[in-house]
Design a protein around this motif. Structure first.
Motif, PDB file in Angstrom:
ATOM      1  N   TYR A  45      28.314 -57.323  17.311  1.00  0.00           N
ATOM      2  CA  TYR A  45      28.924 -58.346  16.529  1.00  0.00           C
ATOM      3  C   TYR A  45      28.465 -58.736  15.302  1.00  0.00           C
ATOM      4  O   TYR A  45      28.855 -58.809  14.278  1.00  0.00           O
ATOM      5  N   ASN A  75      32.860 -65.766  19.932  1.00  0.00           N
ATOM      6  CA  ASN A  75      32.576 -64.672  19.267  1.00  0.00           C
ATOM      7  C   ASN A  75      33.870 -63.864  19.196  1.00  0.00           C
ATOM      8  O   ASN A  75      34.364 -63.352  18.143  1.00  0.00           O
ATOM      9  N   TYR A 127      29.162 -57.765  21.926  1.00  0.00           N
ATOM     10  CA  TYR A 127      28.969 -59.159  21.831  1.00  0.00           C
ATOM     11  C   TYR A 127      27.406 -59.335  22.597  1.00  0.00           C
ATOM     12  O   TYR A 127      26.969 -60.531  22.746  1.00  0.00           O
TER      13      TYR A 127
END
Length: 370
Positions: free
Chosen positions: A100, A141, A114
């Protein structure tokens, strides 16, 4: 001797065979992945760089990490590939899923990793190691990524149709034991909860965050069980009397969590019928390897290739340390994390079950085909 006609026929046959093989290789190399995207949530077992630029002791962006990886030390806590790297290959992706922290633009359509080293289901887990992105933070996220997907594809319906085909891999819980419950000098959870109560608290929070992912488009979800933390070189060095017998109190707590996680799969499949959840039995896969290491090519299961010992604290591989040469014969790379050889076995059995107990109610290969 063969006639000219026979020679010509043989030559044409050889040419046709070569062309056919080339076509097969062309389609295999250029075939689309089995799913359009692969989203990964987890901890240091699958972190591939998200912790590199945050203030954390849980980082692996230096040698000898990555000694056997084409790109060198990327942030992976391994000498080479992680489990999800192996699964990505088996799913047909022509590159590994980016972190990410590093992804941008239309790359997000192929998936995002992530995972964050030291992360747990509980927000406070791993705080003694500094910054990390908890499961809740990783889900947030992902929500940002979904907004990007909507922008790229033009509308929410198109984004939803894209995301529902993707594989979502979730693997957290290890640090909630390793860097929380079994660290009483830093955390109070072991005095607040019995192992049964603690697992229930974890599963309740875990379930809520997984439902958040469902609310943002996830429909094919892989829930990875916790492995045998009590058999890691760190646990053996710290708590095993003979240095080889696994620490039962840790493994027993892990099994309680895993049993609840497997039951959660049933509950989610019942409550969310337009989604499919599966459970990967990492504990059982590791048990097979530990019970019969030679059959998997391992000669050492109680020590890693670097950074292992009673005085090593939270630091695993020391920067620039020379690792052991026979890395493929070690189940563990450092005090906590499997070697690439170990990861490849777990990834392979997660993707295509080699034992009926490896995956429930199906494996990743079957999930991808839905």
């Amino acid at each position: 001797m063969a006639s000219d006609e026979q020679k010509r026929w043989l030559l044409l046959h050889v040419i046709a065979t070569i062309l056919a093989l080339n076509m097969i290789l062309f389609y295999e190399v250029n075939a689309d992945p089995q799913v359009p995207c692969y989203f990964i949530f987890g901890d240091s077992l699958v972190d591939n760089g998200n912790n590199n630029r945050i203030a954390s002791l849980a980082r692996a962006n230096y040698p000898p990490y990555g000694v056997d990886f084409p790109d060198g030390p990327t942030g992976r806590f391994s000498n080479g590939k992680t489990v999800v790297d192996t699964v990505a290959e088996l799913l047909g992706f022509d590159d590994y899923i980016p972190a990410y922290a590093n992804v941008g633009g239309s790359e997000v359509l192929n998936g995002v990793n992530y995972a964050s080293a030291a992360a747990g289901i509980r927000d406070e887990t791993g705080q003694q190691l500094g910054a990390r992105i908890s499961f809740g933070g990783q889900v947030n996220n992902y929500k940002n990524t979904v907004s990007q997907v909507v922008d790229i594809l033009g509308d929410e319906d198109s984004a939803a149709n894209h995301l529902r085909q993707c594989i979502y891999s979730i693997g957290l819980g290890s640090n909630d034991y390793l860097n929380n419950y079994f660290m009483p000098n830093y955390y109070q959870t072991s005095s607040q909860y019995t192992p049964q109560e603690y697992a229930s608290v974890l599963i309740e929070q875990y379930s809520g965050l997984i439902r958040d992912l469902y609310g943002y488009g996830a429909r094919k979800l892989v829930l990875n069980g916790v492995g045998q933390i009590g058999c890691s070189p760190n646990a053996l060095a710290q708590n095993s009397q003979d240095g080889t017998t696994c620490v039962q109190k840790i493994n027993s707590a892990n099994q309680i969590f895993n049993n609840m996680l497997r039951s959660l799969v049933d509950s989610l499949n019942r409550d969310l019928p337009d989604a499919k959840f599966i459970y990967i039995n990492n504990y059982g896969i590791f048990q097979d390897i530990i019970d019969s290491p030679q059959s998997y090519g391992f000669t050492v299961t109680n020590a890693g290739c670097c950074g292992v010992g009673k005085n090593n604290g939270q630091i695993t591989c020391l920067p620039g340390q020379t690792p052991c040469p026979n890395r493929d014969e070690h189940l563990f790379w450092d005090a906590f994390h499997p070697s690439e050889a170990g990861n490849v076995i777990v990834g392979r059995r997660s993707y295509s079950a080699e034992s009926p107990s490896d995956a429930y109610p199906m494996d990743i290969r079957q999930l991808a085909q839905l």
